[in-house]
Design an enzyme around this catalytic site. Structure first.
Site, PDB file in Angstrom:
ATOM      1  N   GLY A  66      35.730  40.706  35.509  1.00 54.22           N
ATOM      2  CA  GLY A  66      34.707  42.339  36.740  1.00 54.22           C
ATOM      3  C   GLY A  66      36.215  42.596  37.202  1.00 54.22           C
ATOM      4  N   GLN A 124      38.043  40.445  39.476  1.00 53.60           N
ATOM      5  CA  GLN A 124      39.135  39.095  39.911  1.00 53.60           C
ATOM      6  C   GLN A 124      39.465  38.212  37.771  1.00 53.60           C
ATOM      7  OE1 GLN A 124      41.351  37.128  41.404  1.00 53.60           O
ATOM      8  NE2 GLN A 124      40.380  38.573  42.863  1.00 53.60           N
ATOM      9  N   HIS A 132      36.888  30.497  43.829  1.00 55.27           N
ATOM     10  CA  HIS A 132      35.897  29.724  45.497  1.00 55.27           C
ATOM     11  C   HIS A 132      35.535  29.111  45.376  1.00 55.27           C
ATOM     12  CE1 HIS A 132      33.898  32.148  48.999  1.00 55.27           C
ATOM     13  NE2 HIS A 132      33.179  32.756  48.134  1.00 55.27           N
ATOM     14  N   GLU A 189      35.697  37.993  55.098  1.00 58.68           N
ATOM     15  CA  GLU A 189      35.349  38.771  54.093  1.00 58.68           C
ATOM     16  C   GLU A 189      33.937  39.377  55.180  1.00 58.68           C
ATOM     17  OE1 GLU A 189      34.342  37.546  50.856  1.00 58.68           O
ATOM     18  OE2 GLU A 189      32.534  36.499  50.554  1.00 58.68           O
ATOM     19  N   GLU A 194      41.414  59.685  64.226  1.00 58.40           N
ATOM     20  CA  GLU A 194      41.553  58.461  65.165  1.00 58.40           C
ATOM     21  C   GLU A 194      40.614  57.228  65.324  1.00 58.40           C
ATOM     22  OE1 GLU A 194      43.974  58.452  67.907  1.00 58.40           O
ATOM     23  OE2 GLU A 194      44.054  60.243  67.959  1.00 58.40           O
ATOM     24  N   GLU A 206      44.645  57.258  61.234  1.00 57.75           N
ATOM     25  CA  GLU A 206      45.410  56.684  61.587  1.00 57.75           C
ATOM     26  C   GLU A 206      45.368  55.270  61.253  1.00 57.75           C
ATOM     27  OE1 GLU A 206      46.346  58.345  65.437  1.00 57.75           O
ATOM     28  OE2 GLU A 206      47.645  56.791  65.938  1.00 57.75           O
ATOM     29  N   SER A 244      53.829  54.712  71.461  1.00 64.80           N
ATOM     30  CA  SER A 244      53.987  55.444  72.679  1.00 64.80           C
ATOM     31  C   SER A 244      54.116  54.165  74.217  1.00 64.80           C
ATOM     32  CB  SER A 244      53.528  56.306  73.482  1.00 64.80           C
ATOM     33  OG  SER A 244      51.985  56.324  73.294  1.00 64.80           O
TER      34      SER A 244
HETATM   35  N1  LIG Z   1      36.229  40.176  43.745  1.00 59.12           N
HETATM   36  C1  LIG Z   1      37.428  39.247  44.784  1.00 59.12           C
HETATM   37  O1  LIG Z   1      38.587  40.301  44.371  1.00 59.12           O
HETATM   38  C2  LIG Z   1      37.396  37.933  44.149  1.00 59.12           C
HETATM   39  C3  LIG Z   1      38.988  37.643  45.248  1.00 59.12           C
HETATM   40  C4  LIG Z   1      38.933  36.540  45.140  1.00 59.12           C
HETATM   41  C5  LIG Z   1      37.985  35.548  45.193  1.00 59.12           C
HETATM   42  N2  LIG Z   1      36.903  35.770  43.966  1.00 59.12           N
HETATM   43  C6  LIG Z   1      36.014  35.279  43.290  1.00 59.12           C
HETATM   44  O2  LIG Z   1      36.153  35.491  42.072  1.00 59.12           O
HETATM   45  C7  LIG Z   1      34.847  34.848  41.143  1.00 59.12           C
HETATM   46  C8  LIG Z   1      34.816  36.408  40.416  1.00 59.12           C
HETATM   47  O3  LIG Z   1      34.574  37.574  41.248  1.00 59.12           O
HETATM   48  P1  LIG Z   1      34.354  38.566  40.818  1.00 59.12           P
HETATM   49  O4  LIG Z   1      34.292  39.619  42.302  1.00 59.12           O
HETATM   50  O5  LIG Z   1      35.486  39.388  39.417  1.00 59.12           O
HETATM   51  O6  LIG Z   1      32.941  38.547  40.214  1.00 59.12           O
HETATM   52  P2  LIG Z   1      31.944  40.339  39.625  1.00 59.12           P
HETATM   53  O7  LIG Z   1      31.150  40.706  40.285  1.00 59.12           O
HETATM   54  O8  LIG Z   1      32.989  41.255  38.854  1.00 59.12           O
HETATM   55  O9  LIG Z   1      32.121  39.515  38.052  1.00 59.12           O
HETATM   56  C9  LIG Z   1      32.063  38.981  37.217  1.00 59.12           C
HETATM   57  C10 LIG Z   1      31.551  39.305  35.580  1.00 59.12           C
HETATM   58  O10 LIG Z   1      30.763  38.483  35.651  1.00 59.12           O
HETATM   59  C11 LIG Z   1      30.057  39.161  34.817  1.00 59.12           C
HETATM   60  N3  LIG Z   1      28.267  38.882  35.374  1.00 59.12           N
HETATM   61  C12 LIG Z   1      27.555  38.494  36.293  1.00 59.12           C
HETATM   62  N4  LIG Z   1      26.380  37.863  36.048  1.00 59.12           N
HETATM   63  C13 LIG Z   1      26.438  37.738  35.051  1.00 59.12           C
HETATM   64  C14 LIG Z   1      25.080  36.943  34.585  1.00 59.12           C
HETATM   65  N5  LIG Z   1      24.256  36.728  35.042  1.00 59.12           N
HETATM   66  N6  LIG Z   1      25.715  36.445  33.325  1.00 59.12           N
HETATM   67  C15 LIG Z   1      26.697  36.963  32.596  1.00 59.12           C
HETATM   68  N7  LIG Z   1      27.151  37.787  32.982  1.00 59.12           N
HETATM   69  C16 LIG Z   1      27.638  38.410  34.445  1.00 59.12           C
HETATM   70  C17 LIG Z   1      29.595  40.294  34.217  1.00 59.12           C
HETATM   71  O11 LIG Z   1      29.325  40.820  33.549  1.00 59.12           O
HETATM   72  C18 LIG Z   1      31.054  40.243  34.869  1.00 59.12           C
HETATM   73  O12 LIG Z   1      32.449  40.867  34.227  1.00 59.12           O
HETATM   74  C19 LIG Z   1      33.825  35.028  41.843  1.00 59.12           C
HETATM   75  O13 LIG Z   1      33.840  33.224  42.522  1.00 59.12           O
HETATM   76  C20 LIG Z   1      33.846  34.893  43.579  1.00 59.12           C
HETATM   77  O14 LIG Z   1      34.258  34.702  44.427  1.00 59.12           O
HETATM   78  C21 LIG Z   1      36.830  37.659  44.033  1.00 59.12           C
HETATM   79  C1  LIG Z   2      38.673  40.049  47.948  1.00 62.14           C
HETATM   80  C2  LIG Z   2      37.416  39.379  48.761  1.00 62.14           C
HETATM   81  C3  LIG Z   2      36.974  40.209  50.045  1.00 62.14           C
HETATM   82  O1  LIG Z   2      38.767  38.306  49.621  1.00 62.14           O
HETATM   83  C4  LIG Z   2      36.818  38.349  48.606  1.00 62.14           C
HETATM   84  O2  LIG Z   2      37.203  37.083  48.831  1.00 62.14           O
HETATM   85  C5  LIG Z   2      35.695  38.379  47.668  1.00 62.14           C
HETATM   86  O3  LIG Z   2      34.495  37.716  47.512  1.00 62.14           O
HETATM   87  O4  LIG Z   2      35.363  39.531  46.662  1.00 62.14           O
HETATM   88 MG   LIG Z   3      35.538  36.705  49.202  1.00 61.47          MG
HETATM   89 MG   LIG Z   4      38.296  36.401  49.895  1.00 55.86          MG
END
Ligand SMILES: NC(=O)c1ccc[n+]([C@@H]2O[C@H](COP(=O)([O-])OP(=O)(O)OC[C@H]3O[C@@H](n4cnc5c(N)ncnc54)[C@H](O)[C@@H]3O)[C@@H](O)[C@H]2O)c1
Ligand SMILES: CC(C)(O)[C@@H](O)C(=O)O
Ligand SMILES: [Mg+2]
Ligand SMILES: [Mg+2]
Length: 345
Positions: A39, A41, A124, A212, A244, A248, A270
């Site tokens: 997705g 990450q 996470h 977040e 504003e 910015e 300023s």
């Molecule tokens: N989004 C971020 O930038 C970010 C940052 C830090 C940590 N995290 C953590 O990383 C992990 C992944 O987050 P993400 O935002 O990349 O996830 P996401 O929401 O982008 O989902 C990732 C993948 O999960 C698959 N998916 C979702 N539900 C499903 C299901 N029921 N069955 C099969 N596949 C399914 C989707 O196809 C997708 O490719 C989480 O634990 C999140 O908290 C995310």
């Molecule tokens: C990118 C963030 C907000 O830091 C992450 O924690 C998430 O849940 O997507």
């Molecule tokens: Mg988070």
């Molecule tokens: Mg975070």
């Protein structure tokens, strides 16, 4: 670990200098890293690890948009791209990067492949900390670790390509092999982290959910709306109110804060702005302190996790979410934003 001083407090952290990529690669040379979920990450971590010379495969359900994206990114079906089950079987490290709700659904499948000595990796602390709600309880004979980039997976990749890095926290929940620490630090370096700071699963999820919902997204969105609405109510044009309030901030001032800190930004505007901002910051802090207390309590009690799990599992959640986002996108303020962005030289 390097002992460094953070504002007068000493912390043990890992830097790229003391833990170079070659060392990380050496530690992981016999491991197959299965990235489960492609997705936000998933792509950042998978591509950075691959480009850093680690042995990486991707597991993603098919058909799906994420599968197509994985193909576009160069992952090859049956060579480096598999179903979730196959990737879990082949991987010695399972990086569980499905959405937090998806992790709950897929846990019964993924856990079948967690045989003795494998490593289960999260970005996470959610699934483990709230396992009374998620049901994610790993077997005792695997390592369970976490590396959580402090930012979007999109930024993780962009920064990697620019030769930079995004800081991450790391944690160890279970050390069956006795080498969980080496592995998670190696993975943390491999995914493209700047420096790594240690935490535990509970602290990671409490701080992440607070951040977040607070300054990073929720509070920011709320305070921007409040100021924009006030300026409009007082007769200012959309252009004036938006520039504003948002433009910015994102195009000038927050970049200066990122480069050199808040004091430097104050010193480079300023004297009029400085004086007023220095005075008013106390009022804003005091006004929001009770809200932050309420937020942290809601995180620590599990109420935020409960709500997130319940809503995410409703069949019409995606539609309702799209409706909520559409409302924001089409509001006068953010429609003005779209127009302003088009006018950027
Ligand atoms: N989004 C971020 O930038 C970010 C940052 C830090 C940590 N995290 C953590 O990383 C992990 C992944 O987050 P993400 O935002 O990349 O996830 P996401 O929401 O982008 O989902 C990732 C993948 O999960 C698959 N998916 C979702 N539900 C499903 C299901 N029921 N069955 C099969 N596949 C399914 C989707 O196809 C997708 O490719 C989480 O634990 C999140 O908290 C995310
Ligand atoms: C990118 C963030 C907000 O830091 C992450 O924690 C998430 O849940 O997507
Ligand atoms: Mg988070
Ligand atoms: Mg975070």
């Amino acid at each position: 670990m390097a002992k460094l001083n953070f504002g007068g407090i000493e912390e043990n952290v890992v830097t790229r200098e003391e833990f170079p990529l070659e060392k990380a690669r050496e530690i992981m040379k016999n491991e197959t890293i299965a990235i489960i979920g492609y997705g936000v990450q998933g792509p950042g971590q998978a591509l950075n690890l691959k480009d850093n010379g680690f042995n990486v495969i991707v597991g993603q359900r098919k058909p799906s948009k994420s599968w197509d994206k994985a193909v576009q990114d160069g992952w090859v079906e049956d060579e480096t791209l598999f179903s979730i089950e196959e990737a879990c079987e082949k991987g010695t490290v399972i990086q569980f990067l499905l959405s937090d709700a998806g992790q709950i659904d897929l846990w019964p499948t993924v856990s079948k492949y967690l045989t003795e000595g494998k490593t289960l990796y999260f970005s996470h602390g959610f699934g483990i900390t709230f396992n009374d709600k998620t049901g994610i309880v790993p077997p005792a004979n695997v390592d369970v670790v976490l590396a959580a980039p402090k930012g979007s997976g999109t930024t993780l990749r962009r920064k990697f390509l620019a030769g930079e890095g995004l800081n991450s926290s790391f944690a160890i929940y279970q050390d069956y092999s006795g080498s969980a620490r080496d592995k998670i630090v190696a993975l943390g370096i491999g995914i493209g982290s700047g420096y790594l700071f240690e935490t535990d699963f509970k602290k990671e999820v409490y701080s992440d959910l607070t951040g977040e919902r607070g300054t990073l997204m929720g509070a920011l969105a709320g305070i921007l709306e409040a100021q924009y609405n006030l300026l409009r109510k007082k007769g200012h044009s959309p252009s004036e109110a938006f520039n504003e309030t948002v433009e910015e901030l994102t195009e000038s001032l927050i970049l200066l804060v990122g480069e050199n800190g808040m004091d430097w930004m104050f010193a480079n505007c300023s004297t009029t702005a400085q004086r007023g901002a220095l005075d008013w910051r106390h009022k804003f802090r005091e006004a929001t302190e009770p809200v932050f207390e309420e937020l942290y309590e809601s995180v620590a009690s599990g109420a935020e996790a409960k709500r997130s799990i319940e809503l995410n599992s409703q069949p019409d959640y995606r539609e309702k979410l799209e409706e909520e986002l559409r409302e924001i996108r089409e509001s006068e303020m953010w429609a003005t934003g779209a127009q302003v962005r088009k006018l950027r030289p």
